[in-house]
Motif scaffolding. Structure first.
Motif, PDB file in Angstrom:
ATOM      1  N   THR A  80       0.834  -1.204   0.000  1.00 55.59           N
ATOM      2  CA  THR A  80       0.000   0.000   0.000  1.00 55.59           C
ATOM      3  C   THR A  80       0.862   1.244   0.000  1.00 55.59           C
ATOM      4  O   THR A  80       2.026   1.215   0.409  1.00 55.59           O
ATOM      5  CB  THR A  80      -0.928   0.049   1.235  1.00 55.59           C
ATOM      6  OG1 THR A  80      -0.123   0.029   2.417  1.00 55.59           O
ATOM      7  CG2 THR A  80      -1.908  -1.098   1.250  1.00 55.59           C
ATOM      8  N   TRP A  82       0.338   5.461   1.109  1.00 56.75           N
ATOM      9  CA  TRP A  82      -0.528   6.403   1.809  1.00 56.75           C
ATOM     10  C   TRP A  82       0.078   7.805   1.738  1.00 56.75           C
ATOM     11  O   TRP A  82       1.290   7.955   1.774  1.00 56.75           O
ATOM     12  CB  TRP A  82      -0.652   6.030   3.284  1.00 56.75           C
ATOM     13  CG  TRP A  82      -1.333   4.734   3.565  1.00 56.75           C
ATOM     14  CD1 TRP A  82      -0.774   3.488   3.536  1.00 56.75           C
ATOM     15  CD2 TRP A  82      -2.680   4.559   3.939  1.00 56.75           C
ATOM     16  NE1 TRP A  82      -1.699   2.551   3.869  1.00 56.75           N
ATOM     17  CE2 TRP A  82      -2.887   3.172   4.122  1.00 56.75           C
ATOM     18  CE3 TRP A  82      -3.751   5.428   4.135  1.00 56.75           C
ATOM     19  CZ2 TRP A  82      -4.114   2.649   4.500  1.00 56.75           C
ATOM     20  CZ3 TRP A  82      -4.981   4.899   4.509  1.00 56.75           C
ATOM     21  CH2 TRP A  82      -5.152   3.529   4.689  1.00 56.75           C
ATOM     22  N   ASN A 107      -5.340   6.372   1.374  1.00 62.52           N
ATOM     23  CA  ASN A 107      -4.696   5.272   0.668  1.00 62.52           C
ATOM     24  C   ASN A 107      -4.727   5.548  -0.826  1.00 62.52           C
ATOM     25  O   ASN A 107      -5.806   5.740  -1.398  1.00 62.52           O
ATOM     26  CB  ASN A 107      -5.413   3.959   0.999  1.00 62.52           C
ATOM     27  CG  ASN A 107      -4.719   2.755   0.428  1.00 62.52           C
ATOM     28  OD1 ASN A 107      -4.510   2.670  -0.779  1.00 62.52           O
ATOM     29  ND2 ASN A 107      -4.368   1.826   1.294  1.00 62.52           N
ATOM     30  N   ASN A 110      -6.456   2.523  -2.919  1.00 65.66           N
ATOM     31  CA  ASN A 110      -7.882   2.244  -2.744  1.00 65.66           C
ATOM     32  C   ASN A 110      -8.538   3.494  -2.145  1.00 65.66           C
ATOM     33  O   ASN A 110      -8.407   3.747  -0.956  1.00 65.66           O
ATOM     34  CB  ASN A 110      -8.075   1.036  -1.828  1.00 65.66           C
ATOM     35  CG  ASN A 110      -9.521   0.675  -1.618  1.00 65.66           C
ATOM     36  OD1 ASN A 110     -10.426   1.425  -1.960  1.00 65.66           O
ATOM     37  ND2 ASN A 110      -9.747  -0.494  -1.028  1.00 65.66           N
ATOM     38  N   ARG A 113     -10.316   3.779   1.306  1.00 65.97           N
ATOM     39  CA  ARG A 113      -9.597   3.659   2.585  1.00 65.97           C
ATOM     40  C   ARG A 113      -8.986   5.009   2.957  1.00 65.97           C
ATOM     41  O   ARG A 113      -8.105   5.511   2.273  1.00 65.97           O
ATOM     42  CB  ARG A 113      -8.502   2.599   2.485  1.00 65.97           C
ATOM     43  CG  ARG A 113      -9.061   1.199   2.298  1.00 65.97           C
ATOM     44  CD  ARG A 113      -7.972   0.168   2.219  1.00 65.97           C
ATOM     45  NE  ARG A 113      -7.291   0.059   3.516  1.00 65.97           N
ATOM     46  CZ  ARG A 113      -6.165  -0.639   3.675  1.00 65.97           C
ATOM     47  NH1 ARG A 113      -5.611  -1.251   2.662  1.00 65.97           N
ATOM     48  NH2 ARG A 113      -5.599  -0.695   4.867  1.00 65.97           N
TER      49      ARG A 113
END
Length: 124
Positions: A80, A82, A107, A110, A113
């Motif tokens: 991921t 961020w 995020n 996605n 999120r």
């Protein structure tokens, strides 16, 4: 201006919980007109063996009372990325400071999120 170096360990005892990965690494920071920090860790519990986790951030203090922050995290273990930002308000003298902070974390992989945060810190 000052430079700082640190060793970092997260959840060094294996709790056998995916939400608590074991991580080990270090960090560097510069403190002067602004604060710039970088942490590099190894996620020891990543699926395919240790993976890098890199965090970086900057803080600028306006008027001695309003910190403005921005950050980025690449988590190779969780796969991921961020971005984050925040601002705060500091009050009190040198021996009795308090802070109120607002933050947002998003995020990049996605859009569903994200995290909003608020914090109150008081030093007694």
């Amino acid at each position: 201006p000052e430079f700082h170096i640190a060793g970092i360990g997260h959840n060094l005892l294996d709790m056998e919980d995916a939400a608590l990965p074991r991580r080990l690494g270090g960090g560097l920071s510069y403190t002067g007109l602004f604060v710039l920090a970088v942490d590099v860790l190894a996620d020891l519990d990543a699926e395919d063996g240790p993976k890098p986790v890199v965090n970086t951030g900057i803080e600028i203090l306006l008027g001695g009372v309003v910190p403005i922050r921005a950050g980025y995290e690449h988590d190779g273990g969780e796969k991921t990325k961020w971005v984050s930002g925040g601002l705060g308000f500091m009050t009190g003298g040198a021996a009795n400071k308090g802070q109120f902070n607002l933050s947002y974390r998003h995020n990049l992989d996605n859009n569903d999120r994200y995290v909003f945060g608020a914090g109150l810190t008081m030093f007694l």
